[in-house]
Design a protein around this motif. Structure first.
Motif, short mmCIF file in Angstrom:
data_model
loop_
_atom_site.label_atom_id
_atom_site.label_comp_id
_atom_site.label_asym_id
_atom_site.label_seq_id
_atom_site.Cartn_x
_atom_site.Cartn_y
_atom_site.Cartn_z
N SER A 28 0.86 -1.18 0.00
CA SER A 28 0.00 0.00 0.00
C SER A 28 0.89 1.23 0.00
CB SER A 28 -0.87 0.02 1.25
OG SER A 28 -1.69 -1.12 1.29
N LEU A 31 -0.84 5.77 2.48
CA LEU A 31 -0.76 5.38 3.89
C LEU A 31 -1.35 6.41 4.84
CD1 LEU A 31 2.92 4.08 3.94
CD2 LEU A 31 0.82 2.77 3.55
N THR A 33 -0.48 7.88 8.15
CA THR A 33 0.69 7.98 9.02
C THR A 33 0.36 8.86 10.21
OG1 THR A 33 1.58 9.87 7.80
CG2 THR A 33 2.31 7.68 7.10
N GLY A 55 -0.29 1.97 12.35
CA GLY A 55 0.33 2.69 11.25
C GLY A 55 1.70 3.23 11.60
N PRO A 125 6.79 -1.92 7.21
CA PRO A 125 7.00 -0.73 6.38
C PRO A 125 8.09 -1.00 5.35
CG PRO A 125 7.44 -0.29 8.72
CD PRO A 125 7.25 -1.75 8.57
N LEU A 135 3.78 0.16 2.73
CA LEU A 135 3.53 -0.74 3.85
C LEU A 135 2.91 -2.00 3.27
CD1 LEU A 135 3.51 -0.34 7.11
CD2 LEU A 135 1.05 -0.28 6.79
#
Length: 154
Positions: A28, A31, A33, A55, A125, A135
């Motif tokens: 992905s 993200l 974050t 995350g 990650p 990720l």
């Protein structure tokens, strides 16, 4: 009497085969974050709203500095209640996991599956040149397996 081996001949993977499917093909990149100065309460709201379990935490240069998860938030709920501290005062930077294991975007997605199994982690990650670029989750590996089954597995 001769002994026969039942192990088939090993063939180098062909270009485009499932053996060449990289993590970067399934990671992905859009993200959610978090920043170290955010409150854990804000993180909990985001996790619930976006239906995610955690995350990456990044600094202002988009460099990975930690991970925060539902479990980390749960610890803070328990701690806050016990000590009667307001959740709004608890910052991500004080409670994130900083020993973050990353994987290479060039890694084969099935090697990533093995890494998930051996590490018991739910997500990894991907960092390139010091910056967070993606990720990959266990669910992403499952999607890769479903997609590839029709093309390369009998």
């Amino acid at each position: 009497m001769s002994i026969k081996s039942y192990i088939g001949r090993r063939v180098k993977p062909k270009k485009g085969s499932s053996e060449n499917i990289r993590v970067s093909d399934y990671m992905s990149t859009n993200l959610t974050t978090f920043k170290p100065d955010q409150s854990v309460m804000e993180v909990m709201n985001t996790l619930i709203k976006k239906k995610i379990s955690g995350g990456p935490v990044v600094n202002e240069k988009n460099e990975l500095i930690g991970i925060i998860s539902e479990g980390d938030c749960m610890k803070q709920i328990s701690h806050s209640r016990y000590y009667n501290h307001p959740m709004e005062d608890i910052k991500v930077g004080d409670h994130m996991v900083t020993d973050v294991e990353t994987i290479d975007g060039e890694m084969n997605v099935f090697d990533a599956a093995d890494k998930f199994l051996s590490s018991k982690r739910r997500r990894f990650p991907i960092v390139k040149e010091g910056k967070l670029v993606g990720l990959i989750s266990q669910k992403d590996v499952l999607k890769a397996a479903i997609t590839l089954k029709g093309h390369s597995w009998k």
